[in-house]
Enzyme design. Sequence first.
Site, PDB file in Angstrom:
ATOM      1  N   GLY A  45       0.845  -1.383   0.033  1.00 51.68           N
ATOM      2  CA  GLY A  45       0.080   0.118   0.035  1.00 51.68           C
ATOM      3  C   GLY A  45       0.898   1.240  -0.038  1.00 51.68           C
ATOM      4  O   GLY A  45       1.615   1.294   0.737  1.00 51.68           O
ATOM      5  N   CYS A 128      -9.210   0.658   4.536  1.00 48.45           N
ATOM      6  CA  CYS A 128      -8.652   1.769   5.241  1.00 48.45           C
ATOM      7  C   CYS A 128      -9.831   2.373   6.097  1.00 48.45           C
ATOM      8  O   CYS A 128     -10.973   2.557   5.659  1.00 48.45           O
ATOM      9  CB  CYS A 128      -7.979   2.684   4.451  1.00 48.45           C
ATOM     10  SG  CYS A 128      -6.673   2.214   3.160  1.00 48.45           S
ATOM     11  N   THR A 191      -8.269  -9.272   3.671  1.00 52.82           N
ATOM     12  CA  THR A 191      -8.483 -10.139   5.099  1.00 52.82           C
ATOM     13  C   THR A 191      -9.657 -10.069   6.062  1.00 52.82           C
ATOM     14  O   THR A 191     -10.423  -9.209   5.622  1.00 52.82           O
ATOM     15  CB  THR A 191      -7.276 -10.034   6.087  1.00 52.82           C
ATOM     16  OG1 THR A 191      -7.223  -8.469   6.273  1.00 52.82           O
ATOM     17  CG2 THR A 191      -5.838 -10.193   5.158  1.00 52.82           C
ATOM     18  N   GLY A 215      -4.677 -16.689   4.506  1.00 49.24           N
ATOM     19  CA  GLY A 215      -4.091 -18.068   4.397  1.00 49.24           C
ATOM     20  C   GLY A 215      -4.994 -19.041   3.998  1.00 49.24           C
ATOM     21  O   GLY A 215      -6.351 -18.981   3.855  1.00 49.24           O
TER      22      GLY A 215
END
Length: 300
Positions: A45, A128, A191, A215
């Site tokens: 980012g 964000c 995520t 993951g």
Amino acid sequence: MNTSVDIAGVVMKNPVTVASGTFGSGMEFTDFVDLSCLGAVTTKGVANVPWAGNPTPRIAETPSGMMNAIGLQNPGVDTFLKRDLPFLTKFDTRIIVNVCGRSAEDYVDVVERLADSPADLLEINVSCPNVKEGGIAFGQNPDALYDITKKVKNAAKQPIIMKLSPNVTDITEMARAAEAGGADALSLINTITGMKIDIYKRRFAVANKTGGVSGPAIRPIAVRMVYQVAKAVKLPIIGMGGIATAEDAIEFIMAGATAVSVGTANFRNPAVTAEIVKGIEDFMTAQGIEDISEIRGCVE
């Protein structure tokens, strides 16, 4: 055999890129992978000013994955333009710059400063915190997402990819808002918010209390969301979330993704992206697939 894909008019030689924040700008990985073999490199980012990030500890292991609360630490767009972009232009790969900000003005400032740069695509991180809305992420409110998409699109010279947060009730509502705001493409998923407690120290595993879980553990959720979004909008999708093998990548493509991003797996095996590129080619050869578009969204 044709592995090339088109994201908003930008042709990638193959559908494999990297997830922002897991690959830096590629400098740390050149001993392990030839960046020219990738369809694109997606940068960490970039904000309009340097960000210090969150206090430590910022990373914790979780079952079949990890949790991070880095806080988008980055040196700012000025350093990025002087150091990172010139490095990336040495390689035969597309450049996707991930953009972050705390207000609409922050995002617009960055995309305007990238306007005449070699960046091919801009990935807008709407996870964000929107400081003007009490810290709620732009990507968790469809009206805010529409607004930020429209403002960034109006300011950007490159096509924009809106990176969607999975931390919402209905991912398709957010996808439609981004499409209505003028997005050229979407990437998902970011995520998933999680928490881990160290029971012996009786404290949170990361100083931020919560962090983003990534993951293999999140892959089935990501595949489901990519499938739903592919059915809901007409935009190309970059799918991500727990991809560690060529088979994982192909699963996303069959769900409707045009391209895929590899993230957490880079930490376990820094050469994994090149292995996935070859694995996709081997799969296509074995299955008699001439063009990768033949399997895109092939499941109903």
